[in-house]
Enzyme design. Structure first.
Site, PDB file in Angstrom:
ATOM      1  N   LYS A  70       0.835  -1.207   0.000  1.00  0.00           N
ATOM      2  CA  LYS A  70       0.000   0.000   0.000  1.00  0.00           C
ATOM      3  C   LYS A  70       0.871   1.260   0.000  1.00  0.00           C
ATOM      4  O   LYS A  70       0.354   2.379   0.045  1.00  0.00           O
ATOM      5  CB  LYS A  70      -0.896   0.023   1.250  1.00  0.00           C
ATOM      6  CG  LYS A  70      -1.872  -1.137   1.365  1.00  0.00           C
ATOM      7  CD  LYS A  70      -2.789  -0.899   2.569  1.00  0.00           C
ATOM      8  CE  LYS A  70      -3.464  -2.152   3.076  1.00  0.00           C
ATOM      9  NZ  LYS A  70      -4.260  -2.867   2.116  1.00  0.00           N
ATOM     10  N   SER A  71       2.194   1.078   0.010  1.00  0.00           N
ATOM     11  CA  SER A  71       3.091   2.236   0.169  1.00  0.00           C
ATOM     12  C   SER A  71       2.911   3.315  -0.908  1.00  0.00           C
ATOM     13  O   SER A  71       2.871   4.499  -0.566  1.00  0.00           O
ATOM     14  CB  SER A  71       4.548   1.776   0.219  1.00  0.00           C
ATOM     15  OG  SER A  71       4.759   1.043   1.385  1.00  0.00           O
ATOM     16  N   THR A 128      11.070  -3.677   1.872  1.00  0.00           N
ATOM     17  CA  THR A 128      10.293  -4.568   2.725  1.00  0.00           C
ATOM     18  C   THR A 128      10.762  -6.012   2.542  1.00  0.00           C
ATOM     19  O   THR A 128      11.807  -6.253   1.934  1.00  0.00           O
ATOM     20  CB  THR A 128       8.766  -4.342   2.480  1.00  0.00           C
ATOM     21  OG1 THR A 128       8.046  -5.123   3.419  1.00  0.00           O
ATOM     22  CG2 THR A 128       8.323  -4.687   1.066  1.00  0.00           C
ATOM     23  N   LYS A 164      15.260  -6.367   3.981  1.00  0.00           N
ATOM     24  CA  LYS A 164      15.661  -5.343   4.943  1.00  0.00           C
ATOM     25  C   LYS A 164      17.115  -5.509   5.438  1.00  0.00           C
ATOM     26  O   LYS A 164      17.809  -4.527   5.656  1.00  0.00           O
ATOM     27  CB  LYS A 164      14.706  -5.329   6.141  1.00  0.00           C
ATOM     28  CG  LYS A 164      13.306  -4.856   5.770  1.00  0.00           C
ATOM     29  CD  LYS A 164      12.414  -4.794   6.994  1.00  0.00           C
ATOM     30  CE  LYS A 164      10.968  -4.636   6.601  1.00  0.00           C
ATOM     31  NZ  LYS A 164      10.084  -4.521   7.746  1.00  0.00           N
ATOM     32  N   ASP A 204      10.010   1.120  11.228  1.00  0.00           N
ATOM     33  CA  ASP A 204       8.938   0.196  11.641  1.00  0.00           C
ATOM     34  C   ASP A 204       8.542   0.438  13.100  1.00  0.00           C
ATOM     35  O   ASP A 204       7.368   0.590  13.419  1.00  0.00           O
ATOM     36  CB  ASP A 204       9.382  -1.256  11.468  1.00  0.00           C
ATOM     37  CG  ASP A 204       9.450  -1.650   9.997  1.00  0.00           C
ATOM     38  OD1 ASP A 204       8.675  -1.087   9.206  1.00  0.00           O
ATOM     39  OD2 ASP A 204      10.262  -2.515   9.651  1.00  0.00           O
ATOM     40  N   GLY A 236       9.825 -11.625  18.108  1.00  0.00           N
ATOM     41  CA  GLY A 236      10.407 -11.609  16.759  1.00  0.00           C
ATOM     42  C   GLY A 236      10.905 -10.221  16.421  1.00  0.00           C
ATOM     43  O   GLY A 236      11.049  -9.366  17.301  1.00  0.00           O
ATOM     44  N   GLY A 237      11.145  -9.980  15.129  1.00  0.00           N
ATOM     45  CA  GLY A 237      11.671  -8.693  14.676  1.00  0.00           C
ATOM     46  C   GLY A 237      10.742  -7.536  15.015  1.00  0.00           C
ATOM     47  O   GLY A 237      11.205  -6.451  15.376  1.00  0.00           O
ATOM     48  N   ASN A 286       6.907 -14.173  25.630  1.00  0.00           N
ATOM     49  CA  ASN A 286       6.893 -14.957  24.395  1.00  0.00           C
ATOM     50  C   ASN A 286       6.618 -16.428  24.676  1.00  0.00           C
ATOM     51  O   ASN A 286       6.959 -16.944  25.744  1.00  0.00           O
ATOM     52  CB  ASN A 286       8.245 -14.816  23.674  1.00  0.00           C
ATOM     53  CG  ASN A 286       8.159 -15.273  22.240  1.00  0.00           C
ATOM     54  OD1 ASN A 286       7.225 -14.925  21.531  1.00  0.00           O
ATOM     55  ND2 ASN A 286       9.119 -16.079  21.791  1.00  0.00           N
ATOM     56  N   TYR A 335      -3.795  -5.747  11.298  1.00  0.00           N
ATOM     57  CA  TYR A 335      -5.055  -5.056  10.966  1.00  0.00           C
ATOM     58  C   TYR A 335      -5.793  -5.888   9.928  1.00  0.00           C
ATOM     59  O   TYR A 335      -5.180  -6.605   9.142  1.00  0.00           O
ATOM     60  CB  TYR A 335      -4.791  -3.628  10.448  1.00  0.00           C
ATOM     61  CG  TYR A 335      -3.952  -3.592   9.195  1.00  0.00           C
ATOM     62  CD1 TYR A 335      -2.575  -3.446   9.271  1.00  0.00           C
ATOM     63  CD2 TYR A 335      -4.538  -3.740   7.938  1.00  0.00           C
ATOM     64  CE1 TYR A 335      -1.797  -3.435   8.132  1.00  0.00           C
ATOM     65  CE2 TYR A 335      -3.765  -3.728   6.790  1.00  0.00           C
ATOM     66  CZ  TYR A 335      -2.395  -3.579   6.887  1.00  0.00           C
ATOM     67  OH  TYR A 335      -1.632  -3.581   5.762  1.00  0.00           O
TER      68      TYR A 335
HETATM   69  P1  ATR Z   1       8.273 -10.883  13.110  1.00  0.00           P
HETATM   70  O1  ATR Z   1       9.670 -10.666  12.622  1.00  0.00           O
HETATM   71  O2  ATR Z   1       7.210 -10.333  12.181  1.00  0.00           O
HETATM   72  O3  ATR Z   1       8.077 -10.416  14.517  1.00  0.00           O
HETATM   73  P2  ATR Z   1       8.803 -13.652  13.688  1.00  0.00           P
HETATM   74  O4  ATR Z   1      10.229 -13.345  13.842  1.00  0.00           O
HETATM   75  O5  ATR Z   1       8.383 -14.854  12.924  1.00  0.00           O
HETATM   76  O6  ATR Z   1       8.005 -12.448  13.031  1.00  0.00           O
HETATM   77  O7  ATR Z   1       8.191 -13.732  15.175  1.00  0.00           O
HETATM   78  C1  ATR Z   1       6.871 -13.989  15.401  1.00  0.00           C
HETATM   79  C2  ATR Z   1       6.633 -13.954  16.916  1.00  0.00           C
HETATM   80  O8  ATR Z   1       5.265 -14.229  17.134  1.00  0.00           O
HETATM   81  C3  ATR Z   1       7.407 -14.989  17.689  1.00  0.00           C
HETATM   82  O9  ATR Z   1       7.752 -14.442  18.943  1.00  0.00           O
HETATM   83  C4  ATR Z   1       6.392 -16.132  17.853  1.00  0.00           C
HETATM   84  O10 ATR Z   1       6.603 -16.920  19.006  1.00  0.00           O
HETATM   85  P3  ATR Z   1       7.750 -18.059  19.048  1.00  0.00           P
HETATM   86  O11 ATR Z   1       9.045 -17.333  19.210  1.00  0.00           O
HETATM   87  O12 ATR Z   1       7.416 -18.891  20.222  1.00  0.00           O
HETATM   88  O13 ATR Z   1       7.635 -18.805  17.748  1.00  0.00           O
HETATM   89  C5  ATR Z   1       5.124 -15.358  18.005  1.00  0.00           C
HETATM   90  N1  ATR Z   1       3.920 -16.085  17.601  1.00  0.00           N
HETATM   91  C6  ATR Z   1       3.519 -16.385  16.345  1.00  0.00           C
HETATM   92  N2  ATR Z   1       2.341 -17.029  16.373  1.00  0.00           N
HETATM   93  C7  ATR Z   1       1.969 -17.144  17.678  1.00  0.00           C
HETATM   94  C8  ATR Z   1       0.845 -17.684  18.373  1.00  0.00           C
HETATM   95  N3  ATR Z   1      -0.145 -18.281  17.698  1.00  0.00           N
HETATM   96  N4  ATR Z   1       0.808 -17.603  19.722  1.00  0.00           N
HETATM   97  C9  ATR Z   1       1.816 -17.008  20.406  1.00  0.00           C
HETATM   98  N5  ATR Z   1       2.897 -16.476  19.809  1.00  0.00           N
HETATM   99  C10 ATR Z   1       2.980 -16.543  18.476  1.00  0.00           C
END
Ligand code: ATR
Length: 274
Positions: free
Chosen positions: A16-17, A63, A67, A104, A130-131, A152, A219
């Protein structure tokens, strides 16, 4: 000549950028072009070399999955981008340097400020390690918050973030440990993508119901399951992540054009199209 901008990704069709930046340009009366470009996986530096060979190219967004490559290509990095090892915004500087930044995390701050959130001394819980979660820790600390707790599913990843920051305000938890403590938060941010698959993180209702503000980075056209749950528990203020998307774009625009656009009109436009 018109200043040229672009967003690189792979895939890129869904972005959408261009729509957001064209709206910002119109709102702030700036003359720019902004296009979507499919980056070359495995040879992303060639995509950036080609784009910036044109002197009118003043900057770009980057994106998934580029990155980290972008952070390696630039000649200098902001402290935030350096800490993240990733850049989503490149700025061509007057001296010929290319600066990598990451907006971000700043997108969340911009959106929360827009929603009148008072950061000073507030207590925040981030769900996920995560990131997305890591990227907001430093911007939150810079706003003067009292505490950033990170919970987490895989507790070790939350502890890793705690150790990375070496700041007494940042603490990592597993869900069991956090749920037992029943702390009260000013703001709880779901930084996982769980809502996209209709899943709820294992945060206890006792903790969720006491939050003053609950935010989901996801969203959708309809309310996310996490926001629905928070509202059902009586949480007074909730928000999904559309404003964060617009906020990160607004901060990129500000880095390039030195003018901060208003989020509200662009949010209304995007919300109507979800
Ligand atoms: P991003 O870089 O977008 O943050 P990511 O590195 O894949 O994506 O990290 C996703 C995060 O969401 C992780 O902390 C993941 O938990 P785990 O480290 O235990 O895998 C968390 N996550 C994803 N789906 C989840 C769910 N259904 N319930 C709880 N935590 C979830």
């Amino acid at each position: 000549m018109t200043d040229k901008y672009a967003v690189f990704g792979n895939p890129i069709e869904q972005s959408k950028s261009p729509e957001i930046h064209h709206a910002f340009a119109q709102q702030t009366q700036q003359s720019i072009s902004y296009e979507k470009v499919l980056g070359q996986v495995g040879n992303f530096s060639a995509s950036l070399d080609a784009f910036f060979a044109d002197d009118n190219a003043k900057g770009c967004n980057v994106t998934v999955p580029f990155k980290q490559d972008a952070a390696k290509w630039v000649t200098q990095l902001s402290p935030l981008a350096k800490a993240a090892g990733a850049a989503n915004t490149i700025i061509r500087l007057e001296n010929g340097d290319f600066r990598g930044d990451t907006t971000d995390g700043q997108g969340l701050i911009v959106d929360l400020l827009d929603q009148d959130y008072k950061f000073s001394n507030s207590k925040i819980l981030l769900i996920g390690a995560g990131g997305a979660s890591r990227g907001v820790v430093l911007p939150l600390l810079q706003q003067g918050v009292a505490a950033v707790d990170i919970v987490n599913r895989t507790a070790t990843k939350a502890h890793e973030i705690e150790h990375m920051f070496e700041d007494a305000k940042v603490t990592g938890f597993g869900f069991d440990e956090l749920n037992e403590q029943r702390q009260e938060y000013d703001l709880i941010v779901n930084c996982t993508s769980a809502s996209l698959s209709g899943d709820l993180p294992q945060l206890s209702e006792n903790v969720l119901c006491k939050a003053k503000f609950v935010y989901d980075m996801v969203y959708q056209a309809t309310q996310t399951v996490f926001i629905e749950k928070a509202q059902a528990l009586g949480v007074a203020k909730t928000s999904d992540g559309l404003g964060m998307l617009v906020g990160q774009a607004a901060y990129s625009f500000y880095l390039w054009r030195n003018v901060m656009p208003k989020l509200a009109p662009v949010l209304t436009m995007l919300r109507a199209k979800l």
